[in-house]
Design an enzyme around this catalytic site. Structure first.
Site, PDB file in Angstrom:
ATOM      1  N   GLU A 139      21.962  -2.676  -5.506  1.00 40.62           N
ATOM      2  CA  GLU A 139      22.588  -2.754  -4.182  1.00 40.62           C
ATOM      3  C   GLU A 139      22.790  -4.190  -3.716  1.00 40.62           C
ATOM      4  OE1 GLU A 139      19.698  -1.239  -4.813  1.00 40.62           O
ATOM      5  OE2 GLU A 139      19.839   0.894  -4.345  1.00 40.62           O
ATOM      6  N   LYS A 175      19.753  -6.371  -3.974  1.00 39.89           N
ATOM      7  CA  LYS A 175      18.400  -6.721  -3.517  1.00 39.89           C
ATOM      8  C   LYS A 175      18.103  -8.188  -3.796  1.00 39.89           C
ATOM      9  CE  LYS A 175      16.813  -3.429  -6.160  1.00 39.89           C
ATOM     10  NZ  LYS A 175      18.061  -2.749  -6.519  1.00 39.89           N
ATOM     11  N   LYS A 209      20.075 -10.800  -3.936  1.00 37.23           N
ATOM     12  CA  LYS A 209      20.699 -11.691  -2.953  1.00 37.23           C
ATOM     13  C   LYS A 209      19.925 -11.664  -1.630  1.00 37.23           C
ATOM     14  CE  LYS A 209      24.477 -12.461   0.122  1.00 37.23           C
ATOM     15  NZ  LYS A 209      25.862 -12.708   0.400  1.00 37.23           N
ATOM     16  N   GLY A 258      17.546  -5.807 -12.852  1.00 36.49           N
ATOM     17  CA  GLY A 258      18.315  -7.040 -13.032  1.00 36.49           C
ATOM     18  C   GLY A 258      18.801  -7.444 -11.651  1.00 36.49           C
ATOM     19  N   HIS A 259      18.222  -8.498 -11.090  1.00 37.90           N
ATOM     20  CA  HIS A 259      18.549  -8.919  -9.722  1.00 37.90           C
ATOM     21  C   HIS A 259      19.300 -10.245  -9.778  1.00 37.90           C
ATOM     22  CE1 HIS A 259      14.979  -6.348  -8.053  1.00 37.90           C
ATOM     23  NE2 HIS A 259      15.865  -5.654  -8.733  1.00 37.90           N
ATOM     24  N   GLN A 307      15.067  -1.063  -8.456  1.00 36.78           N
ATOM     25  CA  GLN A 307      15.800   0.219  -8.470  1.00 36.78           C
ATOM     26  C   GLN A 307      16.160   0.622  -7.033  1.00 36.78           C
ATOM     27  OE1 GLN A 307      12.572   0.314 -10.556  1.00 36.78           O
ATOM     28  NE2 GLN A 307      13.909  -0.859 -11.846  1.00 36.78           N
ATOM     29  N   PRO A 349      28.859  -0.375 -18.046  1.00 36.80           N
ATOM     30  CA  PRO A 349      29.699  -0.165 -16.859  1.00 36.80           C
ATOM     31  C   PRO A 349      28.979   0.757 -15.891  1.00 36.80           C
ATOM     32  CG  PRO A 349      30.798   0.623 -18.872  1.00 36.80           C
ATOM     33  CD  PRO A 349      29.426   0.190 -19.271  1.00 36.80           C
ATOM     34  N   ARG A 350      28.988   0.390 -14.621  1.00 30.74           N
ATOM     35  CA  ARG A 350      28.357   1.261 -13.619  1.00 30.74           C
ATOM     36  C   ARG A 350      29.363   2.312 -13.160  1.00 30.74           C
ATOM     37  NH1 ARG A 350      26.176  -3.993 -10.355  1.00 30.74           N
ATOM     38  NH2 ARG A 350      24.389  -4.456 -11.663  1.00 30.74           N
ATOM     39  N   LYS A 377      28.528  -6.038  -0.228  1.00 31.44           N
ATOM     40  CA  LYS A 377      29.775  -5.844  -0.969  1.00 31.44           C
ATOM     41  C   LYS A 377      30.908  -5.261  -0.131  1.00 31.44           C
ATOM     42  CE  LYS A 377      29.108  -5.896  -5.484  1.00 31.44           C
ATOM     43  NZ  LYS A 377      28.741  -5.694  -6.881  1.00 31.44           N
TER      44      LYS A 377
HETATM   45  P1  GDP Z   1      20.135  -5.763  -7.437  1.00 34.29           P
HETATM   46  O1  GDP Z   1      19.646  -5.145  -8.691  1.00 34.29           O
HETATM   47  O2  GDP Z   1      19.990  -4.860  -6.259  1.00 34.29           O
HETATM   48  O3  GDP Z   1      19.549  -7.119  -7.162  1.00 34.29           O
HETATM   49  O4  GDP Z   1      21.711  -5.980  -7.630  1.00 34.29           O
HETATM   50  P2  GDP Z   1      22.441  -6.548  -8.959  1.00 34.29           P
HETATM   51  O5  GDP Z   1      22.219  -8.004  -9.033  1.00 34.29           O
HETATM   52  O6  GDP Z   1      22.100  -5.725 -10.133  1.00 34.29           O
HETATM   53  O7  GDP Z   1      23.944  -6.183  -8.603  1.00 34.29           O
HETATM   54  C1  GDP Z   1      24.559  -6.634  -7.436  1.00 34.29           C
HETATM   55  C2  GDP Z   1      25.784  -7.467  -7.835  1.00 34.29           C
HETATM   56  O8  GDP Z   1      26.612  -7.656  -6.710  1.00 34.29           O
HETATM   57  C3  GDP Z   1      25.438  -8.862  -8.325  1.00 34.29           C
HETATM   58  O9  GDP Z   1      26.386  -9.266  -9.273  1.00 34.29           O
HETATM   59  C4  GDP Z   1      25.554  -9.709  -7.062  1.00 34.29           C
HETATM   60  O10 GDP Z   1      25.851 -11.085  -7.334  1.00 34.29           O
HETATM   61  C5  GDP Z   1      26.733  -9.049  -6.402  1.00 34.29           C
HETATM   62  N1  GDP Z   1      26.755  -9.103  -4.923  1.00 34.29           N
HETATM   63  C6  GDP Z   1      25.726  -9.014  -4.041  1.00 34.29           C
HETATM   64  N2  GDP Z   1      26.215  -8.986  -2.773  1.00 34.29           N
HETATM   65  C7  GDP Z   1      27.560  -9.049  -2.874  1.00 34.29           C
HETATM   66  C8  GDP Z   1      28.626  -9.022  -1.924  1.00 34.29           C
HETATM   67  O11 GDP Z   1      28.436  -8.898  -0.726  1.00 34.29           O
HETATM   68  N3  GDP Z   1      29.909  -9.074  -2.415  1.00 34.29           N
HETATM   69  C9  GDP Z   1      30.172  -9.163  -3.754  1.00 34.29           C
HETATM   70  N4  GDP Z   1      31.441  -9.217  -4.145  1.00 34.29           N
HETATM   71  N5  GDP Z   1      29.191  -9.195  -4.677  1.00 34.29           N
HETATM   72  C10 GDP Z   1      27.915  -9.117  -4.241  1.00 34.29           C
HETATM   73  P1  IMO Z   2      17.692  -2.784 -10.197  1.00 34.23           P
HETATM   74  O1  IMO Z   2      16.329  -3.229  -9.741  1.00 34.23           O
HETATM   75  C1  IMO Z   2      20.183   0.503 -11.582  1.00 34.23           C
HETATM   76  C2  IMO Z   2      18.219   3.538 -14.073  1.00 34.23           C
HETATM   77  C3  IMO Z   2      18.689   3.615 -15.505  1.00 34.23           C
HETATM   78  C4  IMO Z   2      18.462   5.090 -15.778  1.00 34.23           C
HETATM   79  C5  IMO Z   2      17.183   5.383 -15.006  1.00 34.23           C
HETATM   80  C6  IMO Z   2      15.914   5.355 -15.859  1.00 34.23           C
HETATM   81  O2  IMO Z   2      18.470  -3.840 -10.873  1.00 34.23           O
HETATM   82  O3  IMO Z   2      18.417  -2.126  -9.070  1.00 34.23           O
HETATM   83  P2  IMO Z   2      14.511   3.380 -16.935  1.00 34.23           P
HETATM   84  O4  IMO Z   2      14.895   2.317 -17.922  1.00 34.23           O
HETATM   85  O5  IMO Z   2      13.985   2.848 -15.647  1.00 34.23           O
HETATM   86  O6  IMO Z   2      13.592   4.401 -17.529  1.00 34.23           O
HETATM   87  O7  IMO Z   2      15.899   4.162 -16.622  1.00 34.23           O
HETATM   88  O8  IMO Z   2      17.095   4.400 -13.989  1.00 34.23           O
HETATM   89  N1  IMO Z   2      17.773   2.182 -13.631  1.00 34.23           N
HETATM   90  C7  IMO Z   2      18.495   1.380 -12.851  1.00 34.23           C
HETATM   91  N2  IMO Z   2      19.742   1.516 -12.356  1.00 34.23           N
HETATM   92  N3  IMO Z   2      19.440  -0.576 -11.267  1.00 34.23           N
HETATM   93  C8  IMO Z   2      18.180  -0.714 -11.718  1.00 34.23           C
HETATM   94  O9  IMO Z   2      17.366  -1.712 -11.331  1.00 34.23           O
HETATM   95  C9  IMO Z   2      17.670   0.275 -12.600  1.00 34.23           C
HETATM   96  N4  IMO Z   2      16.497   0.438 -13.256  1.00 34.23           N
HETATM   97  C10 IMO Z   2      16.574   1.618 -13.871  1.00 34.23           C
HETATM   98  O10 IMO Z   2      20.034   3.238 -15.626  1.00 34.23           O
HETATM   99  O11 IMO Z   2      19.499   5.843 -15.190  1.00 34.23           O
HETATM  100 MG    MG Z   3      20.325  -4.711 -10.629  1.00 35.96          MG
END
Ligand code: GDP
Ligand code: IMO
Ligand code: MG
Length: 433
Positions: A14, A16, A18, A40-41, A228, A308-309, A335
Site C-alpha cells: 500500500e 507502508k 513511504k 518489500g517496502h 503485508q 505483476p500485481r 497513489k
Molecule cells: P509497501 O510494501 O506497502 O511498502 O509498498 P511497496 O513498496 O511494495 O509498493 C508501493 C509502490 O508504490 C512503491 O513502488 C512506492 O514507491 C510507490 N508509491 C508509494 N506511494 C506512491 C504514490 O503516492 N504515488 C505513486 N505513483 N507511487 C507511490
Molecule cells: P509487503 O510488506 C504483498 C502475499 C504473497 C502470497 C501470500 C503468502 O511488501 O506489503 P508468503 O510468502 O507470505 O507465505 O505469501 O501473501 N504477500 C504479500 N503481498 N505484499 C507483501 O508484503 C506480501 N507478503 C506476502 O504474494 O499471496
Molecule cells: Mg511491498
C-alpha cells in the site's frame, strides 16, 4: 510520547515504506513487527530508490534505532545483504540496528519446502502464490515449538541439535513433495553458514521487547511498521490465501511484547485503488486492458518477487474490515496520482450475492466466489498539478473522491500521497501529536 502503528489496510504494497519513512522524522525507534523478507517496502528520496525487506523503513534517518521484533521470521543471509547495502550508502551506523533474539530464523529447508509446495500447486486454484521466502514453513516450525530462534545462532551445539531434530521430521516431507532429500554434507553447510551469519549479526542481537518497552517508558516516540496488510492476516484475512503471521495492528503488541494500552494511534495505509499479488479472492479485480493500464500507471510489479500485481478498484468492504481489525484512528491514502489516467473512477461500496447485500467480505469461500461488487462512480480528474502540498491544490473531482473515501471508510485522513517521493505528500494531521 506517542506510540504509532503503521499497518497495511489491504493486501500489502500500500506504500507502508513511504509512510514509515515520512513518520520516522519524528520517531526515535522504528520497529518492524511481522513477517520476513516476503515484504518489500520502497523508499524514494530525490528520485533515489531503496527497497527494504527486513530492515525497518526508518533506516534512511541517521540516529534512529531500527528494531526487528521477536514476531518476525528472519533469513540471516538476506539480512546481512541488506545491512551491507545500507552501510554502503552510509546508513545503519553501528548500534542503530537491534535484532530480537526471540525472532525465528528462516533456514534453507524452509525455503525449499515453500518452493516445493508452490510448484506442486502452481496454476491450480489451490496455489497461494507465496513469495517462496520460507515464511510459512518457518512459522509452522514456530507453532510446532521446534523453531530455530535468532538466539540459537549464537550457540552452535543448540543449533545443530535443533536442525537435526527438524530434518528428521522434514526429510520425509521434502521427499513427499517431490524434492531431493538433502544429504548430511548439505545440512552441515546450511548449519555452518547459519552459525557464520549469526557470528556476524551477534553485536546487533538483543532483547528487542525490553528495549521497546523502555523507550516507551522514557517517553520516546516509537513507530511500529507493519508488513503485508490486514486482508493477508493469518486469523482474519482471506484464509487460506494469506500469509502466516499476524499482520493487523495487534501483531505489533504481540511481536514487541507490549500491551495494547501503550498504543496511541494506528494509521492504516490504503491505495486509492486495490492490488493483490498471488492467489485468492479479489472481487474488484480488473482483467484485460483495464487491469493492465492500472498496472502500468501504478508500476504495479512486486518489490520482492517482481511479479505483476493484480489490479482493481478500491474495495471499501475490504477496507472497512481492515479498519475494524486494526482499530485504525487515521488513514493514509496513497497513489492518488495513479488514477489521473482514468476517465472515470469506480469504488466498490458493497457486495451482492443473489439479492443479499454484504458490507464486509463474508467468510464463506463459496459466497466469496459469487460476490458481485456494487459500484459508486466518480468522474476522473486528469493530471494533478506538479506541486501538490495541500488538499486545496487538488482538482475538485480528486478532492471529492478523497472526501468520499474518508467518509465511506469512517476514518479521518492523516495524509494523501500523490507520488512515490517523500515530498509528494499532502500532510493533514500528525499522528505523533
Ligand atoms: P509497501 O510494501 O506497502 O511498502 O509498498 P511497496 O513498496 O511494495 O509498493 C508501493 C509502490 O508504490 C512503491 O513502488 C512506492 O514507491 C510507490 N508509491 C508509494 N506511494 C506512491 C504514490 O503516492 N504515488 C505513486 N505513483 N507511487 C507511490
Ligand atoms: P509487503 O510488506 C504483498 C502475499 C504473497 C502470497 C501470500 C503468502 O511488501 O506489503 P508468503 O510468502 O507470505 O507465505 O505469501 O501473501 N504477500 C504479500 N503481498 N505484499 C507483501 O508484503 C506480501 N507478503 C506476502 O504474494 O499471496
Ligand atoms: Mg511491498
Amino acid at each position: 510520547m506517542s506510540v504509532v502503528i503503521v499497518v497495511g489496510a489491504q493486501w500489502g504494497d500500500e506504500g507502508k515504506g513511504k509512510v514509515v519513512d515520512l513518520l520516522t522524522e519524528q520517531a526515535e525507534v522504528v520497529v518492524r513487527y511481522g513477517g520476513g523478507a516476503n515484504a518489500g517496502h520502497t523508499l524514494v528520496i530525490d528520485g533515489q530508490k531503496l527497497v527494504t525487506h527486513l530492515v525497518p523503513s526508518g533506516v534512511l534517518h541517521p540516529g534512529k534505532r531500527c528494531v526487528l521484533g521477536d514476531g518476525m521470521v528472519i533469513d540471516p543471509h538476506t539480512l546481512l545483504e541488506e545491512i551491507s547495502a545500507c552501510q554502503a550508502r552510509g546508513l545503519l551506523a553501528r548500534g542503530e540496528l537491534l535484532i530480537g533474539a526471540g525472532a525465528h530464523v528462516i533456514l534453507p529447508y524452509h525455503k525449499l519446502i515453500d518452493g516445493l509446495r508452490e510448484d506442486r500447486h502452481a496454476a491450480t486454484a489451490r496455489a497461494i502464490g507465496t513469495t517462496r521466502r520460507g515464511i510459512g514453513p518457518a512459522y509452522e516450525a514456530k507453532a510446532a515449538r521446534r523453531g530455530v530462534r535468532v538466539r540459537d545462532l549464537l550457540v552452535p551445539a543448540r543449533l545443530r541439535e535443533l536442525v537435526a531434530a527438524n530434518m528428521e521430521e522434514l526429510l520425509p516431507l521434502i521427499q513427499h513433495l517431490g524434492g531431493a532429500a538433502p544429504g548430511a554434507a548439505e545440512i552441515e553447510r546450511w548449519t555452518s553458514d547459519a552459525l557464520a551469519a549469526g557470528a556476524r549479526l551477534a553485536p546487533s542481537i538483543g532483547d528487542a521487547g525490553r528495549h521497546v518497552y523502555q523507550a516507551i517508558k522514557e517517553q520516546r516516540h516509537v513507530l511500529f511498521e507493519g508488513a503485508q496488510g490486514c486482508l493477508l492476516d493469518l486469523d482474519h484475512g482471506t484464509y487460506p490465501f494469506v500469509t502466516s503471521s499476524s499482520t493487523i495492528a495487534a501483531g505489533a503488541c504481540q511481536s514487541a511484547g507490549i500491551g495494547p494500552t501503550e498504543v496511541d494511534s494506528v494509521i492504516g495505509i490504503t491505495k486509492a485503488y486495490a492490488t493483490r499479488v498471488g492467489g485468492g479472492p479479489f472481487p474488484t479485480e480488473l482483467h484485460g486492458a483495464a487491469g493492465e493500464s492500472l498496472r502500468q500507471a501504478g508500476g504495479e510489479f512486486g518489490a520482492t518477487t517482481g511479479r505483476p500485481r493484480r489490479c482493481g478498484w478500491l474495495d471499501l468492504p475490504a477496507l472497512r474490515m481492515g479498519v475494524r481489525l486494526s482499530g485504525m484512528s487515521g488513514l493514509a491514502l496513497t497513489k492518488l496520482d495513479v488514477l489521473s489516467s482514468m476517465p472515470e473512477v469506480l469504488v466498490c461500496v458493497g457486495y451482492r450475492v443473489e439479492g443479499t447485500e454484504y458490507d464486509e467480505p463474508p467468510g464463506d469461500p463459496d459466497l466469496v466466489s459469487r460476490l458481485e461488487p456494487i459500484y459508486a462512480r466518480y468522474p476522473g480528474w486528469g493530471e494533478l498539478p506538479r506541486d501538490v502540498r495541500e488538499l486545496a491544490d487538488l482538482p475538485a473531482a480528486a478532492r471529492d473522491y478523497v472526501a468520499a473515501i474518508e467518509r465511506l471508510a469512517g476514518v479521518a485522513l492523516t495524509l494523501v500521497s500523490v507520488g512515490p517521493d517523500r515530498n509528494q505528500t499532502i500532510r493533514i494531521s500528525d499522528p505523533f501529536s
